[in-house]
Write an enzyme that holds these catalytic residues in place. Structure first.
Site, PDB file in Angstrom:
ATOM      1  N   LYS A   1      70.417  -9.070 -22.480  1.00 51.40           N
ATOM      2  CA  LYS A   1      69.441 -10.158 -22.667  1.00 51.40           C
ATOM      3  C   LYS A   1      68.705 -10.507 -21.379  1.00 51.40           C
ATOM      4  O   LYS A   1      67.601 -11.035 -21.415  1.00 51.40           O
ATOM      5  CB  LYS A   1      70.123 -11.380 -23.260  1.00 51.40           C
ATOM      6  CG  LYS A   1      70.569 -11.145 -24.693  1.00 51.40           C
ATOM      7  CD  LYS A   1      71.043 -12.402 -25.377  1.00 51.40           C
ATOM      8  CE  LYS A   1      71.316 -12.175 -26.860  1.00 51.40           C
ATOM      9  NZ  LYS A   1      72.548 -11.386 -27.113  1.00 51.40           N
TER      10      LYS A   1
HETATM   11  C1  LIG Z   1      72.765 -10.589 -28.202  1.00 51.83           C
HETATM   12  C2  LIG Z   1      73.728  -9.475 -28.155  1.00 51.83           C
HETATM   13  C3  LIG Z   1      73.766  -8.463 -29.136  1.00 51.83           C
HETATM   14  C4  LIG Z   1      72.889  -8.501 -30.359  1.00 51.83           C
HETATM   15  O1  LIG Z   1      71.527  -8.292 -30.080  1.00 51.83           O
HETATM   16  P1  LIG Z   1      70.395  -8.692 -31.132  1.00 51.83           P
HETATM   17  O2  LIG Z   1      69.123  -8.548 -30.411  1.00 51.83           O
HETATM   18  O3  LIG Z   1      70.682 -10.122 -31.533  1.00 51.83           O
HETATM   19  O4  LIG Z   1      70.515  -7.763 -32.308  1.00 51.83           O
HETATM   20  C5  LIG Z   1      74.645  -7.409 -28.971  1.00 51.83           C
HETATM   21  N1  LIG Z   1      75.482  -7.355 -27.911  1.00 51.83           N
HETATM   22  C6  LIG Z   1      75.489  -8.300 -26.954  1.00 51.83           C
HETATM   23  C7  LIG Z   1      76.452  -8.178 -25.825  1.00 51.83           C
HETATM   24  C8  LIG Z   1      74.609  -9.385 -27.023  1.00 51.83           C
HETATM   25  O5  LIG Z   1      74.625 -10.321 -26.069  1.00 51.83           O
END
Ligand SMILES: *Cc1c(COP(=O)(O)O)cnc(C)c1O
Length: 469
Positions: free
Chosen positions: A113
Site C-alpha cells: 500500500k
Molecule cells: C491491502 C492488502 C491486500 C489486499 O489488497 P486489495 O487491493 O484490497 O485487494 C493484500 N495483502 C496485504 C498485505 C494488504 O495490506
C-alpha cells in the site's frame, strides 16, 4: 483525460477534481472515459525506463491536468531509494525458474500500500497548497491501510490524520508502526471495540454532512482513483523485469481483498500490457473467488467475515470490484447502478449464464482460494526450497498462482507485505520469527502515542473538534 462515474451519473471531471473526493455524486466510483492505448513503439521505449521515469509516463496520461514539471517533481520526490530501500523501488526476484516475486513491500510500512499511498500524500499536499486548503483524513484500519496512510501524510502541510483502530487488536508490529509516530498531525485513536465499530464510526462521521464540511473531512480508502493508478506502474515494471522482449506474455498472481491491487492489473492489461492471466487469490473470505467461479457476487455480513491469518484480505465486500464490473458489462453505467441496487437490497447479483460472465476469460481473470493450512504449507515449502520467508498474504498468492502455472509463461507473484508484520503465523509455520529489516529492529520498544476512546461517535467527533482548533 476525463473521469466518469461507474453508475453513469454526473458530468465528466478532471483528475484534480476527483483526487480528494471519495464516491462520485451518484454513489459510483471514478473511472477514465477510456484507457489510453500503449502501442508497440511506446512499450518498447518504456522497457528501458527506470521506475521514476516509467511512473511519470503512466501518471501523466491519467493526471494530465497537473503541469508536467510539477508532476515530475512529485514523482521524483516520492519514488526514492531512501523511502523504498532500493532504486528499483519494486525489485523482482526469482522463486524458482519461471516463477518470480515482485517486491512491493519495501516502503516505510512494509506493505504494498505504500507504493500508492506515498504518492497520494505528495499529491494531496501539492493540491491543497494551491488553494491554501486543509484536509482532515478520518479513517478506520485493522492494520495496513492506516499505517500506510499515516506514513504518507506525516508532516504534510494542511493535512491531519485521525486514524481509528481496534484497541489491542492489531499485531504488535503493526501497533508499534502506527503508535510510535510522534508527528503532531497524526492522531491515533484506539477504539474500545472491534474493526467494524471503527468503520461504523467513520461512516457516521462522514454522513454528518455539516460536520464533514466544517472540519474538511476526507478519506484515503481503497476506492481512491489515484491509489489504483499508482499501482498500474508496477505491473509494467514487473513485466519488463520478468521478460526479455515485448512479444512475451506473463501472468500475475495477486492476493486480493478490496480488489484495488488486481484492478490496477486489469487496467494495465486494458492499456495493452501483454498480460495473459490475472490470478485473483483470496483467503477464506472468498467473495471474489465465488464470483469468478460462479458469476454470483454475494457480499457477506460483518458477522460472516472470518478472522484469518492473512487479515488484510478479511473483507465482506470488494469495494473496487465495481470498476471491473463496469468494464465487464460493456461500460454500461445504468447496468452497474441496477446491479448495485440489487446488492443493496438482496446482498447479491448473479451474472451466471449471461454473455457478460462469458467475457471474464477474455479479460484474463481466473481465481482460487487459500486457507490457513495452505498458507502454512506454502510458507514452509518456500522456506525449505529457497531459504526465504514470505508473508501470509503473499503465500496465498503463491499458492493459487502455482495452481495456474503454465509452461513458458512467467508467473509473477505480488509480494503484498513483509513477514515481520505477521510474525505469529510465521512462528507457527517455521518455529522461528522473521527478522525486521535494518533500522526497524527496535520499533516495538519505542514510546507509543495514542488516545483510547469508547466506541462512540460523539466522543470521536469531540476529539476531532478539539484537535482541529
Ligand atoms: C491491502 C492488502 C491486500 C489486499 O489488497 P486489495 O487491493 O484490497 O485487494 C493484500 N495483502 C496485504 C498485505 C494488504 O495490506
Amino acid at each position: 483525460m476525463r473521469y466518469v462515474s461507474t453508475r453513469g451519473g454526473g458530468a465528466p471531471a478532471g483528475f484534480s477534481s476527483i483526487l480528494l473526493g471519495g464516491l462520485m455524486a451518484d454513489g459510483g466510483l471514478a473511472i477514465p472515459e477510456r484507457y489510453p492505448q500503449i502501442g508497440a513503439e511506446l512499450l518498447a521505449a518504456w522497457r528501458k525506463l527506470g521506475y521514476r521515469d516509467l511512473a511519470l509516463e503512466i501518471l501523466a496520461l491519467y493526471a494530465d491536468d497537473i503541469p508536467a514539471a510539477e508532476l515530475k517533481a512529485i514523482v521524483e520526490h516520492t519514488y526514492t531509494a531512501e523511502v523504498f530501500r532500493s532504486d528499483e523501488i519494486t525489485p523482482l526476484r526469482q522463486l524458482q525458474p519461471g516463477v518470480h516475486i515482485l517486491g512491493l513491500s519495501n516502503g516505510p510500512t512494509l506493505a504494498f500500500k505504500d507504493v500508492a499511498m506515498q504518492l497520494l500524500g505528495n499529491l494531496f499536499e501539492h493540491t491543497l497548497a494551491k488553494t491554501d486548503a486543509q484536509l482532515n483524513i478520518v479513517g478506520a484500519t485493522s492494520g495496513d491501510t492506516g499505517s500506510a496512510a499515516e506514513y504518507a501524510m506525516r508532516g504534510k502541510r494542511g493535512i491531519r490524520v485521525f486514524m481509528l483502530s481496534p484497541y489491542q487488536k492489531m499485531s504488535p508490529f503493526q501497533t508499534a508502526q502506527m503508535f510510535s509516530l510522534q508527528d503532531p498531525n497524526i492522531f491515533n485513536i484506539a477504539v474500545r471495540g472491534v474493526f467494524d465499530d471503527c468503520q461504523d464510526i467513520v461512516k457516521a462521521v462522514s454522513n454528518d454532512l455539516a460536520f464533514k464540511s466544517r472540519y474538511k473531512v476526507g478519506t484515503v480508502n481503497s476506492i481512491n482513483w489515484a491509489r489504483v493508478v499508482a499501482q498500474v506502474v508496477y505491473y509494467f515494471k514487473g513485466y519488463f523485469a520478468a521478460t526479455a522482449s515485448n512479444d512475451e506474455q506473463v501472468s500475475f498472481a495477486v492476493p486480493s481483498g478490496n480488489f484495488g491491487n488486481v484492478c490496477a492489473g486489469h487496467i494495465a492489461r486494458c492499456m495493452g500490457l501483454p498480460i495473459r492471466r490475472l490470478i485473483v487469490a483470496t483467503n477464506e473470505n472468498d467473495v471474489l473467488d465465488e464470483f469468478f467461479h460462479s458469476g454470483i457476487y454475494r457480499v457477506r455480513s460483518a458477522d460472516k467475515v472470518h478472522q484469518t491469518s492473512s487479515p488484510s484480505m478479511d473483507i465482506s465486500k470488494a469495494s473496487n470490484f465495481e470498476r471491473f464490473i463496469y468494464d465487464l458489462i460493456g461500460r454500461d453505467g445504468a447496468g452497474v447502478r441496477r446491479l448495485w441496487q440489487q446488492v443493496d437490497r438482496d446482498g447479491v447479483f448473479d451474472l451466471a449464464g449471461t454473455p457478460h460472465f462469458a467475457r471474464v476469460a477474455q479479460f484474463g481473470f481466473v481465481s482460487g482460494r487459500s486457507t490457513h493450512a495452505d498458507r502454512i504449507e506454502t510458507i514452509r515449502r518456500v522456506f525449505r526450497e529457497r531459504g526465504e520467508i514470505i508473508d501470509t498474504h503473499t503465500a496465498d498468492g503463491v499458492k493459487v498462482g502455482l495452481e495456474y502455472r503454465e509452461e513458458g509463461v512467467p508467473l509473477i507473484c505480488l509480494e503484498t507485505a513483509l513477514p515481520v508484520k505477521f510474525a505469529a503465523t510465521i512462528v507457527e509455520a517455521l518455529g522461528r520469527a522473521p527478522a525486521a529489516p535494518p533500522g526497524l529492529e527496535t520499533l516495538e520498544q519505542l514510546p507509543q502515542r495514542f488516545t483510547v476512546i469508547e466506541a462512540d461517535v460523539d466522543a470521536v467527533k469531540d476529539f476531532i473538534e478539539r484537535n482541529c482548533a
